[in-house]
Write a protein that holds these residues in place. Sequence first.
Motif, PDB file in Angstrom:
ATOM      1  N   ASP A   1       0.844  -1.184   0.000  1.00  0.00           N
ATOM      2  CA  ASP A   1       0.000   0.000   0.000  1.00  0.00           C
ATOM      3  C   ASP A   1       0.886   1.244   0.000  1.00  0.00           C
ATOM      4  OD1 ASP A   1       0.903   0.382   2.608  1.00  0.00           O
ATOM      5  OD2 ASP A   1      -1.061   0.115   3.541  1.00  0.00           O
TER       6      ASP A   1
ATOM      7  N   LEU B   1       0.287  -6.082   0.810  1.00  0.00           N
ATOM      8  CA  LEU B   1      -1.029  -6.496   0.330  1.00  0.00           C
ATOM      9  C   LEU B   1      -0.868  -7.932  -0.150  1.00  0.00           C
ATOM     10  CD1 LEU B   1      -1.916  -3.292  -1.720  1.00  0.00           C
ATOM     11  CD2 LEU B   1      -2.589  -3.821   0.638  1.00  0.00           C
TER      12      LEU B   1
ATOM     13  N   TYR C   1      -5.315  -6.132   2.511  1.00  0.00           N
ATOM     14  CA  TYR C   1      -4.375  -5.704   3.540  1.00  0.00           C
ATOM     15  C   TYR C   1      -3.999  -6.892   4.411  1.00  0.00           C
ATOM     16  CZ  TYR C   1      -2.115  -2.699   6.968  1.00  0.00           C
ATOM     17  OH  TYR C   1      -1.187  -2.094   7.792  1.00  0.00           O
TER      18      TYR C   1
END
Length: 298
Positions: free
Chosen positions: A252, A258, A270
């Motif tokens: 991210d 991720l 996530y």
Amino acid sequence: MRQQLSKWLEGRVQQCVSGERNPISSCEKIERKRNSLNRRSAEMIKVNAKGTITKVEPVTGDVEKVSYQVHFRYFIKQNKRLYLEEEIENRLAEFYKGDLVHDEEFNPFHLNDSKVDHSPNLEVDVREDRKLFHYDRLKAVQYAERWWNDFNPAYKKFDVDCTNYISQCLHAGGAQMRGYPNRSSGWWMQNQNWSYSWTVANSLRWFLPNSKVGLRAQEVSSPDQLLLGDVICYDFEGDGRFNHTTIVTGRDAEGMPLVNAHTFNSRMRYWAYEDSTAYTPNIKYKFLSIVDDKGAKK
């Protein structure tokens, strides 16, 4: 039936984007996802949801159970950066006299044979296999992206498929199988048979950091130390038996991993899994970075 499910999905999409909670479709999982995003200075700016009914099962004259699948696409903005997260939910709805009375996400982890702890007897090294191993992280990630929501017919498919999928990704990255035909030895799948380490989350969690040749990993202390193609293992209940595995496929805007996964098919999710229905406050993680015979993580 279809109209009610569509209205229910519309309510969930609205909750994702605006936080508005409909008494009928309000979802605690979405609230956890929103809270997780807020802590990362991120937000869902657009959400698409497409549902497909897979099975209708009459229970009595008045009651029907409907199995259906929803493909969510979350467009996430974080520090002026946009990325797309995708997730597949397998859900079960119950209708009474044509009215939707109950709906829940199906949690398949109760089927996982990782509850049988194969780890103490796991033989991680096979002496005759001393071939040098170079891990191609790009190929592993490309495989993870290609098959995140599908099943490669070259491999056996499992109801709880997370570790089987991760093993395939590692194999695509150049990791060689070894140990056949002993299920407690090495890491392999051949002739519709497989080692525990190939398919069982708890066994792969033990195999990777204890292996000395070929495919092996080094445990690191935090997720931001992981590279693309590395592995995260999850013990949702915190009882010492790990029951889920993911592969790092992106980062991210803050540089955090991720991940892609099977069982709960998802991509660019996530890493912390705080929005999962399997999540508990007791969750534990293992962060495993793959190493190769050049002596450095690539």
